[in-house]
Design a protein around this motif. Structure first.
Motif, PDB file in Angstrom:
ATOM      1  N   SER A   1       0.977  -1.202   0.099  1.00 32.89           N
ATOM      2  CA  SER A   1      -0.011   0.044   0.054  1.00 32.89           C
ATOM      3  C   SER A   1       0.879   1.315   0.029  1.00 32.89           C
ATOM      4  CB  SER A   1      -0.859  -0.084   1.173  1.00 32.89           C
ATOM      5  OG  SER A   1      -0.368  -0.114   2.431  1.00 32.89           O
ATOM      6  N   THR A   2       2.251   1.075   0.630  1.00 37.08           N
ATOM      7  CA  THR A   2       2.978   2.234   0.488  1.00 37.08           C
ATOM      8  C   THR A   2       4.284   1.768   0.166  1.00 37.08           C
ATOM      9  OG1 THR A   2       1.685   3.486   2.571  1.00 37.08           O
ATOM     10  CG2 THR A   2       4.007   4.158   1.986  1.00 37.08           C
ATOM     11  N   ALA A   3       4.691   2.173  -1.229  1.00 36.47           N
ATOM     12  CA  ALA A   3       6.029   1.445  -1.639  1.00 36.47           C
ATOM     13  C   ALA A   3       7.107   2.243  -0.949  1.00 36.47           C
ATOM     14  CB  ALA A   3       5.855   1.663  -3.150  1.00 36.47           C
ATOM     15  N   SER A   4       8.010   1.457  -0.723  1.00 37.65           N
ATOM     16  CA  SER A   4       9.422   1.827  -0.072  1.00 37.65           C
ATOM     17  C   SER A   4      10.355   1.981  -1.165  1.00 37.65           C
ATOM     18  CB  SER A   4      10.117   0.701   0.598  1.00 37.65           C
ATOM     19  OG  SER A   4      10.184  -0.235   0.075  1.00 37.65           O
ATOM     20  N   ASP A   5      11.339   2.717  -0.866  1.00 35.43           N
ATOM     21  CA  ASP A   5      12.674   3.049  -1.883  1.00 35.43           C
ATOM     22  C   ASP A   5      12.919   1.697  -2.787  1.00 35.43           C
ATOM     23  OD1 ASP A   5      12.337   5.757  -1.200  1.00 35.43           O
ATOM     24  OD2 ASP A   5      14.087   5.811   0.027  1.00 35.43           O
ATOM     25  N   LYS A   6      12.760   0.575  -1.774  1.00 31.09           N
ATOM     26  CA  LYS A   6      13.397  -0.387  -2.266  1.00 31.09           C
ATOM     27  C   LYS A   6      12.211  -1.087  -3.461  1.00 31.09           C
ATOM     28  CE  LYS A   6      15.158  -5.193  -1.229  1.00 31.09           C
ATOM     29  NZ  LYS A   6      15.472  -6.077   0.010  1.00 31.09           N
ATOM     30  N   ASP A   7      11.156  -0.966  -3.017  1.00 28.77           N
ATOM     31  CA  ASP A   7       9.962  -1.209  -3.726  1.00 28.77           C
ATOM     32  C   ASP A   7      10.286  -0.666  -5.273  1.00 28.77           C
ATOM     33  OD1 ASP A   7       8.922  -3.017  -1.992  1.00 28.77           O
ATOM     34  OD2 ASP A   7       7.821  -1.619  -1.010  1.00 28.77           O
TER      35      ASP A   7
ATOM     36  N   ALA B   1       3.760  -2.436 -18.624  1.00 25.46           N
ATOM     37  CA  ALA B   1       4.497  -1.406 -17.935  1.00 25.46           C
ATOM     38  C   ALA B   1       3.483  -0.318 -17.542  1.00 25.46           C
ATOM     39  CB  ALA B   1       5.392  -0.482 -18.979  1.00 25.46           C
ATOM     40  N   GLU B   2       2.397  -0.136 -18.148  1.00 29.77           N
ATOM     41  CA  GLU B   2       1.503   0.618 -17.889  1.00 29.77           C
ATOM     42  C   GLU B   2       0.536   0.230 -16.670  1.00 29.77           C
ATOM     43  OE1 GLU B   2      -0.952   1.303 -21.467  1.00 29.77           O
ATOM     44  OE2 GLU B   2       0.465   2.668 -22.312  1.00 29.77           O
ATOM     45  N   LYS B   3       0.398  -1.187 -16.778  1.00 31.28           N
ATOM     46  CA  LYS B   3      -0.223  -1.676 -15.486  1.00 31.28           C
ATOM     47  C   LYS B   3       0.460  -1.673 -14.216  1.00 31.28           C
ATOM     48  CE  LYS B   3      -2.610  -6.127 -13.960  1.00 31.28           C
ATOM     49  NZ  LYS B   3      -2.730  -7.521 -14.418  1.00 31.28           N
ATOM     50  N   LEU B   4       1.785  -1.869 -14.304  1.00 31.32           N
ATOM     51  CA  LEU B   4       2.584  -1.625 -13.152  1.00 31.32           C
ATOM     52  C   LEU B   4       2.502  -0.259 -12.661  1.00 31.32           C
ATOM     53  CD1 LEU B   4       4.637  -3.203 -11.411  1.00 31.32           C
ATOM     54  CD2 LEU B   4       6.437  -2.488 -13.205  1.00 31.32           C
ATOM     55  N   ARG B   5       2.669   0.743 -13.442  1.00 30.97           N
ATOM     56  CA  ARG B   5       2.572   2.171 -13.068  1.00 30.97           C
ATOM     57  C   ARG B   5       1.115   2.368 -12.463  1.00 30.97           C
ATOM     58  NH1 ARG B   5       6.694   5.682 -14.590  1.00 30.97           N
ATOM     59  NH2 ARG B   5       5.269   7.031 -14.347  1.00 30.97           N
TER      60      ARG B   5
ATOM     61  N   GLU C   1       3.674   8.176  -5.308  1.00 29.72           N
ATOM     62  CA  GLU C   1       4.758   7.204  -5.480  1.00 29.72           C
ATOM     63  C   GLU C   1       5.287   7.351  -6.916  1.00 29.72           C
ATOM     64  OE1 GLU C   1       3.190   3.735  -2.289  1.00 29.72           O
ATOM     65  OE2 GLU C   1       2.366   3.857  -4.343  1.00 29.72           O
ATOM     66  N   LYS C   2       4.275   7.837  -7.932  1.00 35.84           N
ATOM     67  CA  LYS C   2       4.734   8.080  -9.189  1.00 35.84           C
ATOM     68  C   LYS C   2       5.463   9.048  -9.332  1.00 35.84           C
ATOM     69  CE  LYS C   2       0.522   6.156 -11.364  1.00 35.84           C
ATOM     70  NZ  LYS C   2      -0.905   6.558 -12.131  1.00 35.84           N
ATOM     71  N   GLU C   3       5.689  10.028  -8.448  1.00 32.08           N
ATOM     72  CA  GLU C   3       6.284  11.202  -8.519  1.00 32.08           C
ATOM     73  C   GLU C   3       7.695  10.874  -7.842  1.00 32.08           C
ATOM     74  OE1 GLU C   3       4.315  14.197  -6.124  1.00 32.08           O
ATOM     75  OE2 GLU C   3       2.776  14.845  -7.614  1.00 32.08           O
ATOM     76  N   ARG C   4       7.675   9.753  -6.940  1.00 30.83           N
ATOM     77  CA  ARG C   4       8.869   9.591  -6.076  1.00 30.83           C
ATOM     78  C   ARG C   4       9.926   8.567  -7.310  1.00 30.83           C
ATOM     79  NH1 ARG C   4       7.083   6.352  -1.454  1.00 30.83           N
ATOM     80  NH2 ARG C   4       9.182   5.590  -1.621  1.00 30.83           N
ATOM     81  N   LEU C   5       9.060   7.830  -8.076  1.00 30.91           N
ATOM     82  CA  LEU C   5       9.631   7.083  -9.084  1.00 30.91           C
ATOM     83  C   LEU C   5      10.108   7.911 -10.073  1.00 30.91           C
ATOM     84  CD1 LEU C   5      10.007   4.187 -10.474  1.00 30.91           C
ATOM     85  CD2 LEU C   5       7.660   4.379 -11.549  1.00 30.91           C
ATOM     86  N   GLU C   6       9.386   8.963 -10.581  1.00 32.48           N
ATOM     87  CA  GLU C   6      10.232   9.741 -11.544  1.00 32.48           C
ATOM     88  C   GLU C   6      11.143  10.548 -11.124  1.00 32.48           C
ATOM     89  OE1 GLU C   6       7.194  12.445 -12.957  1.00 32.48           O
ATOM     90  OE2 GLU C   6       5.861  11.066 -13.751  1.00 32.48           O
TER      91      GLU C   6
END
Length: 363
Positions: free
Chosen positions: A49-55, A203-207, A214-219
């Motif tokens: 539910s809350t992705a870590s940096d590792k995730d 890829a779209e499904k994963l995002r 989390e998307k912002e952190r991923l970017e």
């Protein structure tokens, strides 16, 4: 392919099929980093539910692999598309030759028939018999000379008739061969398209599983990884060695490519509203008056290789060990490229991805 071209191709194929039946006789700056391996499957495990940096790093790595595999498939799709264009054009040209050859054959047959009818009217008598029956030997001898000329012309006519028939048979074989290759290319293109769509969908499904934050952190993570790679590249002092000025055509290619900044990446696209990576570079150099191969892999294979320290604006940088990505160098350690689905044509650091090598279209 436009409607008119499809119609011409269909007509050509019809001619080919008909004549086939009728005419049948009884150095890299640094060693490239490992190429991301294609994902084994397209179903990603659900994220916490809350992705870590590792995730998020795991997500970034998986996305990189999925988009890389889509890029490889896009190159295969583009190569098949280019081959189909060439084969279609060749089929049309062969069909034109077949039509012209058939008309020539008909004319030769008419001429041969006229010669046969003329011989029949003379009774088909040999020269000696006509001499014995003639009242005026000198008149006969003049006529005999014309007969011999006629015989030579007849032999020439028969030879030309035979050669024309042989040409038609060869044209038919060539057209059939091109048609088989065209059909095989269509299957290759369809397979590549399915693979592209499958990887992009995964890829779209994963995002989509990520929350907005989390998307912002991923970017931010993706940008950080790219920046670290660029910093490491620049840290070698490579820009101190890269000081070549662009050629006239290189400047034109850079101007075209940078004018496309902000346009979306679409696989298989080569403008004017969207581009994929090699669509952008090939169109940039076409605009500069130097057509180059359509795909990044063929650009790497066919264009002259240049040492990284000798590159100049307008040169193409090929990325990853399988040459699955290409960008146009614009100077000062930067490139312009079409990154991947979901992104737009943009500027980036030349060292932000593993460099395979550099090629120069106008070497």
């Amino acid at each position: 392919m436009g409607t008119g071209k499809r119609g011409l191709l269909a007509a050509a194929v019809a001619v080919v099929c008909a004549v086939t039946v009728l005419g049948a006789p009884g150095a890299a700056f640094a060693a490239p980093g490992p190429t991301p391996s294609p994902a084994a499957g397209t179903t990603a495990p659900p994220l916490p539910s809350t992705a870590s940096d590792k995730d998020l790093e795991a997500v970034r790595t998986k996305l990189e692999a999925l988009y890389h595999d889509a890029a490889v498939a896009t190159d295969a799709y583009n190569a098949a598309e280019e081959a189909a264009k060439k084969q279609s054009s060749e089929i049309v040209e062969l069909a034109k030759k077949i039509v012209a050859g058939q008309a020539k054959l008909d004319d030769l047959k008419n001429r041969a028939g006229a010669a046969a009818r003329a011989q029949y009217r003379t009774g088909g008598l040999p020269d000696e018999a006509q001499l014995m029956l003639s009242d005026d030997p000198s008149e006969f001898l003049d006529g005999a000379g014309r007969v011999r000329q006629g015989e030579r012309a007849t032999k020439g006519l028969i030879g030309e008739l035979s050669r024309t028939q042989q040409d038609l048979v060869q044209y038919s074989k060539d057209a059939s061969d091109r048609w088989r290759k065209l059909e095989a290319g269509r299957k290759t293109k369809a397979t590549a398209q399915k693979r592209i769509e499958k990887q992009i969908s995964a890829a779209e499904k994963l995002r989509s599983q990520l929350e907005k934050a989390e998307k912002e952190r991923l970017e931010q993570l993706e940008a950080k990884v790219a920046q670290e790679a660029q910093t490491a590249w620049l840290g070698t002092g490579i820009l101190d060695e890269i000081n070549s000025a662009a050629s006239v055509q290189g400047k034109q290619a850079v101007q075209f490519a940078t004018a496309q900044i902000g346009k979306p990446y679409v696989w298989g696209a080569e403008g004017p509203k969207a581009f994929d990576c090699s669509g952008l570079t090939s169109e940039a150099w076409r605009s500069a008056g130097r057509p180059i191969p359509r795909t990044s892999q063929e650009q790497w294979k066919q264009l002259p290789h240049i040492a990284v320290e000798d590159m100049r604006p307008g040169d193409l940088i090929i990325y990853f060990g399988d040459a699955s990505h290409v960008a146009l160098y614009v100077g000062d350690g930067s490139i312009v490229h079409a990154p991947r689905p979901g992104r737009t044509v943009t500027l980036a650091g030349a060292g932000s991805m593993p460099i395979l090598g550099v090629v120069r279209p106008d070497a």
